[in-house]
Design a protein around this motif. Structure first.
Motif, short mmCIF file in Angstrom:
data_model
loop_
_atom_site.label_atom_id
_atom_site.label_comp_id
_atom_site.label_asym_id
_atom_site.label_seq_id
_atom_site.Cartn_x
_atom_site.Cartn_y
_atom_site.Cartn_z
N GLY A 135 0.82 -1.21 0.00
CA GLY A 135 0.00 0.00 0.00
C GLY A 135 0.85 1.25 0.00
O GLY A 135 2.00 1.23 -0.46
N TYR A 136 0.29 2.34 0.51
CA TYR A 136 1.00 3.62 0.46
C TYR A 136 0.56 4.53 1.60
O TYR A 136 -0.55 4.39 2.15
N ALA A 137 1.45 5.45 1.94
CA ALA A 137 1.14 6.52 2.89
C ALA A 137 0.96 7.80 2.11
O ALA A 137 1.68 8.05 1.14
N LEU A 138 0.00 8.61 2.53
CA LEU A 138 -0.32 9.85 1.82
C LEU A 138 -0.45 10.97 2.84
O LEU A 138 -1.10 10.80 3.87
N SER A 139 0.20 12.10 2.58
CA SER A 139 0.15 13.22 3.53
C SER A 139 -0.55 14.42 2.91
O SER A 139 -0.58 14.58 1.69
N SER A 140 -1.09 15.28 3.78
CA SER A 140 -1.84 16.44 3.29
C SER A 140 -1.28 17.73 3.86
O SER A 140 -0.43 17.73 4.75
N VAL A 141 -1.80 18.85 3.36
CA VAL A 141 -1.38 20.17 3.83
C VAL A 141 -1.93 20.45 5.23
O VAL A 141 -1.57 21.44 5.84
N GLU A 142 -2.81 19.57 5.73
CA GLU A 142 -3.49 19.84 6.99
C GLU A 142 -3.04 18.87 8.08
O GLU A 142 -3.85 18.27 8.78
N GLY A 143 -1.71 18.68 8.21
CA GLY A 143 -1.17 17.95 9.35
C GLY A 143 -1.73 16.57 9.58
O GLY A 143 -2.02 16.18 10.72
N ARG A 144 -1.89 15.80 8.50
CA ARG A 144 -2.39 14.43 8.62
C ARG A 144 -1.69 13.51 7.63
O ARG A 144 -1.28 13.94 6.57
N VAL A 145 -1.67 12.22 7.99
CA VAL A 145 -1.16 11.16 7.11
C VAL A 145 -2.18 10.03 7.12
O VAL A 145 -2.72 9.67 8.18
N SER A 146 -2.47 9.47 5.93
CA SER A 146 -3.33 8.28 5.88
C SER A 146 -2.52 7.09 5.41
O SER A 146 -1.61 7.22 4.59
N MET A 147 -2.84 5.93 5.97
CA MET A 147 -2.17 4.67 5.66
C MET A 147 -3.16 3.81 4.87
O MET A 147 -4.23 3.46 5.38
N GLU A 148 -2.81 3.52 3.62
CA GLU A 148 -3.75 2.89 2.68
C GLU A 148 -3.21 1.55 2.18
O GLU A 148 -1.99 1.34 2.18
N PHE A 149 -4.12 0.70 1.69
CA PHE A 149 -3.75 -0.64 1.22
C PHE A 149 -4.33 -0.88 -0.18
O PHE A 149 -5.45 -0.48 -0.47
N PHE A 150 -3.52 -1.55 -1.04
CA PHE A 150 -3.96 -1.83 -2.42
C PHE A 150 -5.10 -2.85 -2.45
O PHE A 150 -6.03 -2.72 -3.23
N ASP A 151 -5.00 -3.88 -1.61
CA ASP A 151 -5.97 -4.97 -1.59
C ASP A 151 -7.35 -4.41 -1.21
O ASP A 151 -7.51 -3.76 -0.18
N LEU A 152 -8.34 -4.68 -2.08
CA LEU A 152 -9.67 -4.11 -1.85
C LEU A 152 -10.57 -4.98 -0.98
O LEU A 152 -11.73 -4.64 -0.74
N SER A 153 -10.04 -6.12 -0.50
CA SER A 153 -10.87 -6.99 0.35
C SER A 153 -11.26 -6.24 1.62
O SER A 153 -10.57 -5.31 2.06
#
Length: 339
Positions: free
Chosen positions: A199-217
């Motif tokens: 998966g991947y980590a994604l950061s924003s301009v508003e002081g947050r990070v989301s942890m995401e996964f490729f697998d859609l299950s």
């Protein structure tokens, strides 16, 4: 969580304007650095020496390695270049219609991938005879301007303005495998794939990070989460900073984030814990990169004009030695079962 007093060694001959990115080589402690001063520079991070420099026709917004002494650059003059520091030569792979924001090299596919503010991704073959018609493999429209790219194996993650995220398989670029929207409410600043390819980590301009996964299950998607970071409370209100940079440790899979608050934090994503916070840097963190064995962390500090034009600290590159305790996940402690 412990504060480490040192910010690391400062490299001499830094760029004279904002640093857009820096990356360690996969095979040495060479460091490639792109800047708004129109330069791409190659440093030996251990010897604190600049090995070479290319000047382009506009701000250089990204760079990546090809091999030990050559790389690729993404430039505001719309051009994608291959630069060879040993030969002192550069060649133009091709062009976008607007500034080129991101560049990645896929060792799996032998291709260069670029993302631009012209709302396209382009793939290039750097081995082809010179000339854009011969080196360009394909152009793929995106919903908005491209802000960040990341690769792992054959996965390509494209983050654009408007909080869109497109996930491609490099072996079949005709359509995205998945079209997603960012889990975060604000503009995406950086996306980086997990080294284990899940998966991947994604950061924003508003002081947050989301942890995401490729697998859609359902089971995989239940593991995703987001967390707040790079913020402080002052007089009872929250001050929130953009998270400009994410870098994964190549051995442990933990990761560092850098924000406009001048702090670098190290996180254990699996256990949802902050492992470390380094002492504050002079200004915003613009880019981060771990060396190939995870023993060094390069930190670019550059004021990113989040508060408009004002006097600011000079741009600088720091290289710090990484102690295992700062990046190694701490084992979970389970209570002893009652006797």
């Amino acid at each position: 969580m412990t504060l480490v007093p040192s910010v690391g060694r400062e490299l001499s001959n830094p760029p004279s304007d904002g640093i857009s990115n820096l990356r360690f080589s996969n095979s040495s402690d060479h460091l490639l650095v792109s800047s708004w001063d129109k330069s791409v520079r190659l440093y030996d991070a251990n010897a604190d020496s600049m090995r070479g420099e290319f000047k382009h026709g506009g701000a250089v917004l990204d760079c990546c390695f090809h091999d030990e002494s050559s790389g690729f650059s993404a430039c505001a003059d719309h051009k994608v270049r291959r630069i060879d520091f040993n030969a002192g030569k550069e060649e133009i792979l091709g062009m976008h219609d607007e500034p080129v924001r991101c560049v990645e090299y896929s060792y799996a596919a032998g291709q260069v991938i670029t993302g631009s503010w012209d709302k396209t991704i382009k793939c290039w073959d750097p081995r082809a005879a010179s000339g854009p018609e011969r080196s360009q493999i394909g152009t793929y429209k995106q919903p908005e301007c491209v802000n960040s790219l990341s690769l792992v194996g054959n996965h390509l993650v494209v983050a654009t303005a408007g909080r869109h995220v497109n996930i491609y398989d490099l072996r079949n670029m005709a359509q995205p495998e998945q079209r997603r929207e960012s889990s975060l409410k604000y503009q995406t600043r950086c996306v980086r794939c997990y080294p284990n390819g899940t998966g991947y980590a994604l950061s924003s301009v508003e002081g947050r990070v989301s942890m995401e996964f490729f697998d859609l299950s359902e089971a995989a998607q239940a593991k995703k989460y987001a967390f707040k970071c790079h913020r402080k409370s002052e007089d009872g209100r929250d001050i929130v900073y953009p998270v400009n940079a994410i870098a994964f440790h190549p051995i442990y899979g933990t990761f560092a984030t850098g924000g406009c608050d001048g702090f670098v934090n190290v996180w254990d994503g699996n256990n949802k814990k902050r492992l470390y916070q380094y002492s504050k840097y002079p200004t915003s963190i613009a880019a981060l990169s771990f060396s190939r064995d995870g023993g060094l962390l390069a930190v670019a500090t550059s004021y990113t004009f989040e508060e408009g034009d004002k006097p600011h600290e000079p741009d600088a590159i720091f290289v710090r030695n990484v102690n295992e305790i700062e990046v190694k996940p701490k084992p979970k402690v389970y209570p002893n079962p009652p006797a």
